[in-house]
Design a protein around this motif. Structure first.
Motif, PDB file in Angstrom:
ATOM      1  N   SER A 121      -5.262   6.654   9.405  1.00 32.27           N
ATOM      2  CA  SER A 121      -4.272   7.570   9.975  1.00 32.27           C
ATOM      3  C   SER A 121      -3.678   8.447   8.880  1.00 32.27           C
ATOM      4  O   SER A 121      -3.341   9.599   9.113  1.00 32.27           O
ATOM      5  CB  SER A 121      -3.205   6.825  10.777  1.00 32.27           C
ATOM      6  N   ARG A 122      -3.583   7.899   7.639  1.00 30.03           N
ATOM      7  CA  ARG A 122      -3.129   8.758   6.522  1.00 30.03           C
ATOM      8  C   ARG A 122      -4.113   9.919   6.339  1.00 30.03           C
ATOM      9  O   ARG A 122      -3.732  11.051   6.115  1.00 30.03           O
ATOM     10  CB  ARG A 122      -3.075   7.953   5.211  1.00 30.03           C
TER      11      ARG A 122
ATOM     12  N   ALA B 116      -6.016  11.158   8.597  1.00 30.75           N
ATOM     13  CA  ALA B 116      -5.887  12.113   9.704  1.00 30.75           C
ATOM     14  C   ALA B 116      -4.715  13.069   9.429  1.00 30.75           C
ATOM     15  O   ALA B 116      -4.834  14.272   9.638  1.00 30.75           O
ATOM     16  CB  ALA B 116      -5.682  11.363  11.010  1.00 30.75           C
ATOM     17  N   ASP B 117      -3.586  12.527   8.903  1.00 27.97           N
ATOM     18  CA  ASP B 117      -2.425  13.389   8.598  1.00 27.97           C
ATOM     19  C   ASP B 117      -2.810  14.439   7.567  1.00 27.97           C
ATOM     20  O   ASP B 117      -2.516  15.612   7.698  1.00 27.97           O
ATOM     21  CB  ASP B 117      -1.279  12.569   7.978  1.00 27.97           C
ATOM     22  N   PHE B 118      -3.498  13.964   6.515  1.00 25.53           N
ATOM     23  CA  PHE B 118      -3.882  14.853   5.433  1.00 25.53           C
ATOM     24  C   PHE B 118      -4.776  15.973   5.959  1.00 25.53           C
ATOM     25  O   PHE B 118      -4.589  17.139   5.642  1.00 25.53           O
ATOM     26  CB  PHE B 118      -4.618  14.029   4.366  1.00 25.53           C
TER      27      PHE B 118
ATOM     28  N   ARG C 146      -4.937  17.052   9.005  1.00 25.79           N
ATOM     29  CA  ARG C 146      -4.189  17.973   9.873  1.00 25.79           C
ATOM     30  C   ARG C 146      -3.497  19.036   9.026  1.00 25.79           C
ATOM     31  O   ARG C 146      -3.491  20.210   9.351  1.00 25.79           O
ATOM     32  CB  ARG C 146      -3.162  17.204  10.714  1.00 25.79           C
ATOM     33  N   GLN C 147      -2.930  18.587   7.879  1.00 27.40           N
ATOM     34  CA  GLN C 147      -2.216  19.545   7.023  1.00 27.40           C
ATOM     35  C   GLN C 147      -3.138  20.625   6.455  1.00 27.40           C
ATOM     36  O   GLN C 147      -2.735  21.747   6.251  1.00 27.40           O
ATOM     37  CB  GLN C 147      -1.570  18.828   5.836  1.00 27.40           C
TER      38      GLN C 147
ATOM     39  N   GLU D 163      -4.824  12.505  -4.136  1.00 25.13           N
ATOM     40  CA  GLU D 163      -4.691  12.493  -2.685  1.00 25.13           C
ATOM     41  C   GLU D 163      -6.081  12.635  -2.031  1.00 25.13           C
ATOM     42  O   GLU D 163      -6.421  11.908  -1.101  1.00 25.13           O
ATOM     43  CB  GLU D 163      -3.796  13.650  -2.280  1.00 25.13           C
TER      44      GLU D 163
END
Ligand SMILES: C[S@@+](CC[C@H](N)C(=O)[O-])C[C@H]1O[C@@H](n2cnc3c(N)ncnc32)[C@H](O)[C@@H]1O
Length: 310
Positions: A111-112, A114-116, A118-119, A182
């Motif tokens: 999920s991390r 996925a967040d990355f 998305r950004q 990252e």
């Protein structure tokens, strides 16, 4: 040698440490990952890790505030650790449970990731929409690499590990380097999910690769060179670590005029032309092969390959 084996065996001969080896064979893990999976205190886990590293059956790789643990790729310690891990019965209740927990904490990484994504998805989508179909670029990259299995692959500026996921299966061992921690965490998660246990990633600068001369049979640089302050120096460094008979494949844009990519996406160079890349390759001691251009969209993607000959 005997002493090394004995040290490794002694360190591994303890229940938690054996479990740690079993886990680190599947993914590169941090102390907090292991604390979460094993349910023991941090000082305890750290002490076990220290012993395993001192005995040479585990390696520690510090990236900024994080230390990552994995089995060594080579040497007596690495071989011993792999032998021991291979002996762990897959139907052992404890081991199976550890792997299940690893799988479940890796969903958190997912999920991390996925967040990355998305950004950044907007930026990447914009770039992709400007050039030929990604699948065509990937197919050309695969075709530009030497036929058959690749003994050791280095992917420079690996980002989220796209090239490792693409080529990893063909490589006996593969390593990706990137300066962004990252991005590397995203890559680690992707490699774990793809089951590419023989592929790993490291934080490193393309201008100072932490490898000995002539270490790799194939090197890839996919959409990386346009970020380099000194592309000639980056290619010289890639050339240094390429083995005789090895091949470097660079994928990047052909010279273009889309100035706003400098501002919007920090591109340092608006593409390259064949002669420029080929002369940098020659200066790096490499023999350039015929380039390939993939037109389609506003930007043309080129593949520039070069070999190190005896
Ligand atoms: C556009 S991404 C390409 C990622 C990947 N090769 C791919 O095909 O998806 C460029 C990558 O180059 C990395 N990079 C830029 N400068 C670098 C340097 N000096 N050393 C290592 N990596 C660098 C960035 O962190 C980024 O992950």
């Amino acid at each position: 040698m005997m002493e090394e084996i004995l040290k490794g065996l002694r360190a591994s001969a303890e229940a938690t440490r054996l479990r740690i080896l079993g886990l680190c064979a599947h993914a590169e893990l941090t102390v907090s990952d292991l604390v979460e999976i094993l349910g023991q205190s941090q000082p305890r886990i750290s002490r076990h890790l220290k012993l395993l590293v001192e005995a040479g059956v585990l390696v520690r790789n510090q990236e900024g505030p994080w230390a990552w643990y994995r089995l060594p790729e080579e040497g007596t310690g690495g071989e011993l650790a792999r032998l021991i891990v291979d002996l762990l019965p897959s139907d052992d209740r404890q081991h199976a449970q550890d792997l299940k927990r690893l799988q479940s904490i890796s969903e958190g990484w997912t999920s991390r990731v996925a967040d990355f994504f998305r950004q950044h998805a907007g930026d990447w989508e914009q770039i992709r929409s400007l050039h030929a179909d990604q699948a065509a670029v990937d197919a050309a990259l695969l075709a530009a690499l030497p036929d058959g299995p690749i003994e050791s692959l280095l992917d420079i500026g690996t980002g989220a590990g796209h090239v490792l996921s693409l080529v990893g299966k063909r490589a006996q061992s593969a390593i990706g380097v990137d300066r962004s921690r990252e991005m590397l965490n995203v890559a680690r998660s992707n490699l774990f999910r793809a089951g590419l246990r023989h592929c790993q990633v490291r934080q490193a600068d393309m201008f100072a690769l932490p490898f000995e001369d002539a270490s790799f049979g194939a090197i890839t640089m996919n959409m990386v060179l346009h970020f380099a302050d000194r592309p000639d120096a980056a290619l010289a460094e890639a050339g240094r670590v390429l083995a005789i008979g090895g091949r470097l494949v660079i994928v990047d844009f052909v010279t273009h005029h889309r100035e706003q990519l400098r501002e919007e996406q920090a591109h340092r160079w608006l593409g390259f032309d064949d002669a420029q890349i080929q002369s940098w390759c020659r200066a790096a001691g490499l023999y350039p092969l015929p380039p390939q251009h993939l037109a389609g969209g506003e930007l043309t993607v080129a593949l520039w390959s070069a070999e190190r000959r005896a």
